[in-house]
Scaffold this motif. Structure first.
Motif, short mmCIF file in Angstrom:
data_model
loop_
_atom_site.label_atom_id
_atom_site.label_comp_id
_atom_site.label_asym_id
_atom_site.label_seq_id
_atom_site.Cartn_x
_atom_site.Cartn_y
_atom_site.Cartn_z
N GLY A 27 0.78 -1.22 0.00
CA GLY A 27 0.00 0.00 0.00
C GLY A 27 0.81 1.27 0.00
O GLY A 27 0.24 2.37 0.01
N ASN A 28 2.14 1.16 -0.05
CA ASN A 28 3.01 2.34 -0.02
C ASN A 28 3.93 2.35 -1.23
O ASN A 28 4.17 1.30 -1.85
N PRO A 29 4.47 3.51 -1.59
CA PRO A 29 5.51 3.54 -2.63
C PRO A 29 6.69 2.67 -2.21
O PRO A 29 7.04 2.61 -1.03
N THR A 30 7.26 1.95 -3.15
CA THR A 30 8.37 1.05 -2.84
C THR A 30 9.63 1.84 -2.45
O THR A 30 9.74 3.03 -2.72
N VAL A 31 10.57 1.13 -1.85
CA VAL A 31 11.82 1.76 -1.43
C VAL A 31 12.57 2.32 -2.62
O VAL A 31 13.15 3.41 -2.55
N ASN A 32 12.54 1.62 -3.76
CA ASN A 32 13.24 2.12 -4.94
C ASN A 32 12.59 3.37 -5.51
O ASN A 32 13.22 4.14 -6.23
N VAL A 33 11.32 3.63 -5.17
CA VAL A 33 10.65 4.87 -5.57
C VAL A 33 10.97 5.98 -4.59
O VAL A 33 11.31 7.10 -4.97
N VAL A 34 10.84 5.69 -3.28
CA VAL A 34 11.08 6.70 -2.25
C VAL A 34 12.55 7.10 -2.22
O VAL A 34 12.87 8.29 -2.08
N TRP A 35 13.46 6.12 -2.36
CA TRP A 35 14.89 6.41 -2.38
C TRP A 35 15.43 6.09 -3.79
O TRP A 35 15.24 6.89 -4.69
N ASP A 36 16.04 4.94 -3.97
CA ASP A 36 16.55 4.56 -5.28
C ASP A 36 16.87 3.07 -5.26
O ASP A 36 16.76 2.41 -4.22
N ASN A 37 17.26 2.53 -6.42
CA ASN A 37 17.55 1.09 -6.52
C ASN A 37 18.71 0.67 -5.63
O ASN A 37 18.68 -0.41 -5.04
N LEU A 38 19.74 1.51 -5.55
CA LEU A 38 20.90 1.17 -4.71
C LEU A 38 20.47 0.98 -3.26
O LEU A 38 20.86 -0.01 -2.61
N THR A 39 19.67 1.91 -2.76
CA THR A 39 19.21 1.81 -1.38
C THR A 39 18.36 0.57 -1.18
O THR A 39 18.47 -0.11 -0.15
N ALA A 40 17.51 0.24 -2.15
CA ALA A 40 16.65 -0.94 -2.03
C ALA A 40 17.47 -2.22 -1.97
O ALA A 40 17.22 -3.11 -1.15
N VAL A 41 18.48 -2.32 -2.83
CA VAL A 41 19.33 -3.53 -2.85
C VAL A 41 20.10 -3.65 -1.54
O VAL A 41 20.14 -4.73 -0.92
N LEU A 42 20.70 -2.56 -1.08
CA LEU A 42 21.49 -2.62 0.15
C LEU A 42 20.62 -2.81 1.39
O LEU A 42 21.03 -3.46 2.35
N ALA A 43 19.41 -2.26 1.37
CA ALA A 43 18.49 -2.51 2.48
C ALA A 43 18.10 -3.98 2.53
O ALA A 43 17.98 -4.57 3.61
N GLY A 44 17.95 -4.59 1.37
CA GLY A 44 17.69 -6.03 1.32
C GLY A 44 18.86 -6.82 1.88
O GLY A 44 18.68 -7.79 2.63
N ASP A 45 20.07 -6.42 1.53
CA ASP A 45 21.27 -7.08 2.07
C ASP A 45 21.35 -6.93 3.58
O ASP A 45 21.75 -7.86 4.30
N LEU A 46 20.97 -5.75 4.07
CA LEU A 46 20.96 -5.51 5.51
C LEU A 46 20.00 -6.47 6.20
O LEU A 46 20.33 -7.07 7.23
N LEU A 47 18.81 -6.63 5.63
CA LEU A 47 17.82 -7.53 6.23
C LEU A 47 18.32 -8.97 6.23
O LEU A 47 18.10 -9.71 7.19
N LEU A 48 19.00 -9.38 5.17
CA LEU A 48 19.53 -10.75 5.13
C LEU A 48 20.56 -10.98 6.23
O LEU A 48 20.55 -12.01 6.90
N SER A 49 21.44 -10.02 6.43
CA SER A 49 22.46 -10.18 7.48
C SER A 49 21.83 -10.18 8.86
O SER A 49 22.20 -10.98 9.73
N GLU A 50 20.86 -9.30 9.08
CA GLU A 50 20.17 -9.26 10.37
C GLU A 50 19.36 -10.54 10.60
O GLU A 50 19.19 -10.98 11.75
N SER A 51 18.86 -11.13 9.53
CA SER A 51 18.04 -12.34 9.67
C SER A 51 18.85 -13.49 10.26
O SER A 51 18.36 -14.22 11.14
N ILE A 52 20.08 -13.65 9.81
CA ILE A 52 20.91 -14.74 10.32
C ILE A 52 21.41 -14.43 11.73
O ILE A 52 21.47 -15.32 12.59
N LYS A 53 21.74 -13.17 11.98
CA LYS A 53 22.16 -12.78 13.33
C LYS A 53 21.07 -13.07 14.35
O LYS A 53 21.36 -13.43 15.50
N GLY A 54 19.83 -12.93 13.95
CA GLY A 54 18.72 -13.12 14.87
C GLY A 54 18.52 -14.55 15.32
O GLY A 54 17.73 -14.81 16.24
N LEU A 55 19.23 -15.50 14.69
CA LEU A 55 19.07 -16.91 15.03
C LEU A 55 20.18 -17.42 15.95
O LEU A 55 20.29 -18.63 16.17
N ARG A 56 20.98 -16.54 16.51
CA ARG A 56 22.15 -16.98 17.28
C ARG A 56 21.79 -17.79 18.52
O ARG A 56 22.61 -18.57 19.01
#
Length: 260
Positions: free
Chosen positions: A96-125
């Protein structure tokens, strides 16, 4: 613990994981964390994976504290895939909201996705090692399925086996992992097999329903007709291609136009 309180716990842990803790004048705008939060904390998020994990967990008395970590990881891996998909598909609306690549840009969207992936594995420690190992396997499976999907873009010769491979990899794999993780936390290898199988079937049905929403626009919070516009493999298109020879030729002609 009731579902309401379980989901509140999940929301708190999502916020904590994405909190910007760097106190440095060189970082006046925590853009990366803000972009990740823009997606993960959107009101349109259904939290289907945490809910499913909860119901799996209470059925065999799993450790719900650790299961909340699993639920957060599921949301982060799912969120990372959405951020990357929106870049690939040039998506404009998500939850229901503008996507991250619209609000910011493609670079931010890709790196934000990478951030979530790294946090996802850290959360399983705190979880058993097998849960983190299978999470990594899921990320790999999702990546391979996305690659096949991209190669089949614009194809009018896709078959059901290919569509199921994509649906199982991109969608069902995470539901399967939620079920198996809940079983591991409940100490039941037998339940892991049953929950995993259910998650697999549920995920494929879930993707069928999601594909159908694309051609039955009803205020779902997504860009309408995005699969047709982006020439993505989808179940309704697959069925139409099988049932109506004329549809195939019409679709080819439509996709060959400068604009759809």
């Amino acid at each position: 613990m009731q579902l309401k309180y379980f989901l509140e716990c999940v929301e708190q842990r999502i916020s904590q994981a994405l909190a910007w803790n760097i106190d440095d004048s060189q970082y006046p705008q925590p853009q990366l964390a803000a972009a990740a939060e823009h997606l993960c904390k959107a009101q349109g998020a259904k939290r289907a994976r945490p809910k499913l994990a909860y119901y799996f967990g209470i059925s065999i008395d799993s450790d719900l504290d650790l299961l909340a970590d699993v639920a957060v990881t599921a949301e982060f891996i799912h969120g990372a895939s959405l951020l990357h998909d929106d870049v690939i598909d040039d998506g404009k609306i998500r939850r229901g909201n503008p996507t991250v690549n619209v609000v910011w840009d493609n670079l931010t969207a890709v790196l934000a996705g990478d951030l979530l992936l790294s946090e996802s594995i850290k959360g399983l420690r705190r979880c058993p090692r097998v849960i983190a190992q299978e999470a990594l396997d899921i990320v790999s499976e999702m990546t391979r399925a996305t690659m096949l999907e991209s190669h089949l873009r614009g194809s009018t010769s896709i078959n059901k086996q290919q569509w199921i491979y994509i649906a199982r990899g991109k969608t069902a794999s995470m539901f399967r992992w939620c079920g198996r993780s809940a079983a591991f936390l409940g100490g039941s290898p037998e339940a892991a097999e049953h929950f995993g199988l259910f998650g697999d079937h549920f995920g494929i049905a879930f993707q069928m329903a999601d594909d159908l929403l694309d051609v039955q626009y009803s205020g779902s919070g997504k860009t309408p007709f995005a699969d047709i516009k982006n020439q993505n493999p989808s179940y309704p298109i697959l069925l139409a291609l099988e049932r109506d020879p004329c549809f195939k030729q019409n679709l080819i002609e439509a996709w060959n136009q400068p604009s759809l």
